[in-house]
Design a protein around this motif. Structure first.
Motif, PDB file in Angstrom:
ATOM      1  N   ASP A 195      33.004  37.538  51.008  1.00  0.00           N
ATOM      2  CA  ASP A 195      32.853  37.308  49.569  1.00  0.00           C
ATOM      3  C   ASP A 195      33.571  38.465  48.883  1.00  0.00           C
ATOM      4  OD1 ASP A 195      32.208  37.031  46.929  1.00  0.00           O
ATOM      5  OD2 ASP A 195      30.055  36.810  47.233  1.00  0.00           O
ATOM      6  N   ASN A 196      34.830  38.259  48.520  1.00  0.00           N
ATOM      7  CA  ASN A 196      35.625  39.345  47.958  1.00  0.00           C
ATOM      8  C   ASN A 196      35.054  39.899  46.662  1.00  0.00           C
ATOM      9  OD1 ASN A 196      38.400  40.056  49.344  1.00  0.00           O
ATOM     10  ND2 ASN A 196      38.078  37.874  49.684  1.00  0.00           N
ATOM     11  N   ASP A 197      34.321  39.082  45.918  1.00  0.00           N
ATOM     12  CA  ASP A 197      33.733  39.582  44.673  1.00  0.00           C
ATOM     13  C   ASP A 197      32.732  40.703  44.930  1.00  0.00           C
ATOM     14  OD1 ASP A 197      35.195  37.852  43.105  1.00  0.00           O
ATOM     15  OD2 ASP A 197      33.630  36.303  43.078  1.00  0.00           O
ATOM     16  N   ALA A 198      32.174  40.749  46.150  1.00  0.00           N
ATOM     17  CA  ALA A 198      31.129  41.731  46.445  1.00  0.00           C
ATOM     18  C   ALA A 198      31.661  43.150  46.461  1.00  0.00           C
ATOM     19  CB  ALA A 198      30.480  41.399  47.787  1.00  0.00           C
ATOM     20  N   PHE A 199      32.943  43.342  46.776  1.00  0.00           N
ATOM     21  CA  PHE A 199      33.466  44.709  46.837  1.00  0.00           C
ATOM     22  C   PHE A 199      34.564  44.971  45.813  1.00  0.00           C
ATOM     23  CE2 PHE A 199      35.508  42.258  50.295  1.00  0.00           C
ATOM     24  CZ  PHE A 199      36.838  42.337  49.909  1.00  0.00           C
ATOM     25  N   ASN A 200      34.851  44.005  44.945  1.00  0.00           N
ATOM     26  CA  ASN A 200      35.834  44.220  43.893  1.00  0.00           C
ATOM     27  C   ASN A 200      35.204  44.932  42.703  1.00  0.00           C
ATOM     28  OD1 ASN A 200      38.136  43.205  45.000  1.00  0.00           O
ATOM     29  ND2 ASN A 200      38.368  41.505  43.577  1.00  0.00           N
ATOM     30  N   PRO A 201      35.748  46.064  42.261  1.00  0.00           N
ATOM     31  CA  PRO A 201      35.263  46.665  41.009  1.00  0.00           C
ATOM     32  C   PRO A 201      35.437  45.698  39.843  1.00  0.00           C
ATOM     33  CG  PRO A 201      36.723  48.172  42.203  1.00  0.00           C
ATOM     34  CD  PRO A 201      36.846  46.839  42.873  1.00  0.00           C
ATOM     35  N   SER A 202      34.698  45.933  38.788  1.00  0.00           N
ATOM     36  CA  SER A 202      34.705  45.002  37.656  1.00  0.00           C
ATOM     37  C   SER A 202      36.068  44.866  36.996  1.00  0.00           C
ATOM     38  CB  SER A 202      33.668  45.466  36.619  1.00  0.00           C
ATOM     39  OG  SER A 202      33.960  46.792  36.181  1.00  0.00           O
ATOM     40  N   TYR A 203      36.881  45.923  37.056  1.00  0.00           N
ATOM     41  CA  TYR A 203      38.200  45.868  36.410  1.00  0.00           C
ATOM     42  C   TYR A 203      39.233  45.122  37.245  1.00  0.00           C
ATOM     43  CZ  TYR A 203      39.509  49.557  39.722  1.00  0.00           C
ATOM     44  OH  TYR A 203      39.757  50.272  40.863  1.00  0.00           O
ATOM     45  N   CYS A 204      38.896  44.814  38.486  1.00  0.00           N
ATOM     46  CA  CYS A 204      39.859  44.320  39.468  1.00  0.00           C
ATOM     47  C   CYS A 204      39.882  42.796  39.451  1.00  0.00           C
ATOM     48  CB  CYS A 204      39.457  44.872  40.843  1.00  0.00           C
ATOM     49  SG  CYS A 204      40.674  44.670  42.133  1.00  0.00           S
ATOM     50  N   ARG A 256      22.854  42.804  44.596  1.00  0.00           N
ATOM     51  CA  ARG A 256      22.698  41.435  44.104  1.00  0.00           C
ATOM     52  C   ARG A 256      23.488  40.426  44.931  1.00  0.00           C
ATOM     53  NH1 ARG A 256      26.294  43.922  40.637  1.00  0.00           N
ATOM     54  NH2 ARG A 256      28.269  42.828  40.221  1.00  0.00           N
ATOM     55  N   PHE A 257      24.500  40.892  45.683  1.00  0.00           N
ATOM     56  CA  PHE A 257      25.300  39.978  46.490  1.00  0.00           C
ATOM     57  C   PHE A 257      24.687  39.696  47.856  1.00  0.00           C
ATOM     58  CE2 PHE A 257      28.529  41.710  43.597  1.00  0.00           C
ATOM     59  CZ  PHE A 257      29.175  40.551  43.203  1.00  0.00           C
ATOM     60  N   LEU A 258      23.714  40.500  48.265  1.00  0.00           N
ATOM     61  CA  LEU A 258      23.236  40.463  49.637  1.00  0.00           C
ATOM     62  C   LEU A 258      22.112  39.460  49.837  1.00  0.00           C
ATOM     63  CD1 LEU A 258      23.249  44.294  50.362  1.00  0.00           C
ATOM     64  CD2 LEU A 258      24.902  42.595  51.153  1.00  0.00           C
ATOM     65  N   ALA A 259      22.175  38.770  50.979  1.00  0.00           N
ATOM     66  CA  ALA A 259      21.108  37.840  51.332  1.00  0.00           C
ATOM     67  C   ALA A 259      19.859  38.588  51.770  1.00  0.00           C
ATOM     68  CB  ALA A 259      21.584  36.900  52.441  1.00  0.00           C
TER      69      ALA A 259
END
Length: 318
Positions: free
Chosen positions: A52-61, A277-280
């Motif tokens: 899930d790439n959104d999990a480690f992308n900073p908000s600006y990215c 929040r991304f983690l199961a």
């Protein structure tokens, strides 16, 4: 004496950077709009089962922003925490950042390098997404800039690579690392511990495997299961197929691992960190990496051990 020029108990990539550049260099993540061949159907569909790439992308990215805009916002984002940085590495992070024609790569890499203060590139990619033409171009760039390829190996075992839908073999990983070394380029690898079907013994054995390869740096992460991924469903259905580390167990494991790793390989990370929040679900999701690292280093002292202690018998104690 330890075989690296600082007093930490592992060969720290952070310390190398400080010495190499004479001060802090901040890495800025960039999403340049690339994708992966195991998503678009070239080698597979659906992507890696854990990803899930959104999990480690900073908000600006965000790929809808230009590379220039992402770098500018990344500098502003990090200034709050790291005000000492005045030089930057453009980190092409999400997906496979060599998976495009060379002319596209040249355009995107050059936009990053043209930004004031950007002194180099770290390019995250897959072992099956490089070739001699691309590596030759990167070798040219490396004459005036810091350039490193960061390969997602994840595992040294083909049974695991098939199960997580990587779409490449470990043999392809070895070939990519050897080809990268042939062109005189730095390369790092990313490994995940706790993937389904792997035992503790198999994970520890990967230290010896990596130690024989032309690898400059490693990032070592515990498996983090993200909500909504296929791996989350797999874990729900077959939890006994997974080694799930408690925080204390992971600290002992990662020390056992780096004891077996050649001291020549620099360590960039010893654990992963993503917003909870991304983690199961994980028992230590709220800990920041800096806190995890402090506890690992304290435990290294308690055990009076260091990277490579079990790799070579001629290393002396601190």
């Amino acid at each position: 004496m330890h075989p690296w020029p600082h007093h930490r108990r592992f060969n720290s990539y952070t310390e190398f950077f400080k010495k190499e550049f004479g001060g802090r260099v901040q890495k800025l993540s960039i999403d340049a709009g690339f994708i992966c061949p195991n998503i678009d159907g070239t080698v597979a569909k659906g992507g890696c089962t854990y990803c899930d790439n959104d999990a480690f992308n900073p908000s600006y990215c965000k790929p809808e922003k230009s590379i220039t805009q992402q770098i500018q916002e990344g500098i502003e984002f990090h200034e709050v925490r790291y005000r000492r940085a005045s030089r930057y590495i453009a980190y092409f992070q999400p997906y496979s950042n060599t998976y495009a024609p060379l002319e596209v790569l040249k355009e995107r890499y050059r936009e990053a390098l043209n930004f004031p203060g950007v002194i180099g590139l770290v390019i995250g990619t897959r072992p099956d997404c490089v070739d001699e033409e691309k590596l030759n171009y990167l070798r040219e760039l490396s004459r005036d800039h810091h350039v490193m390829l960061e390969y997602g190996l994840e595992s040294c075992y083909d049974k695991t690579l098939v199960r997580i839908n990587r779409g490449h073999t470990f043999e392809q990983s070895v070939e990519a690392l050897e080809l990268t070394a042939k062109y005189g380029l730095r390369c790092g690898v990313h490994m995940i511990f706790g993937l389904p079907g792997e035992s503790i013994g198999e994970m520890l054995a990967e230290a010896a495997i990596l130690s024989k390869l032309p690898v400059n740096t490693v990032k070592l992460h515990q498996l983090q299961i993200f909500k909504g991924t296929r791996m989350a469903s797999e874990f729900s259905d077959s939890p006994h197929d997974f080694v799930r580390f408690s925080f204390e167990d992971y600290i002992e494991f990662i020390i056992d691992f780096i004891e077996r790793l050649t001291p020549d390989i620099m360590i960039e990370r010893l654990a992963g960190e993503v917003p909870p929040r991304f983690l199961a679900g994980t028992p230590w999701s709220s800990l920041r990496y800096e806190e995890v690292l402090r506890k690992i280093e304290k435990r290294l002292e308690d055990r009076n051990t260091w990277q490579g202690r079990l790799y070579s018998t001629d290393l002396q104690s601190f």
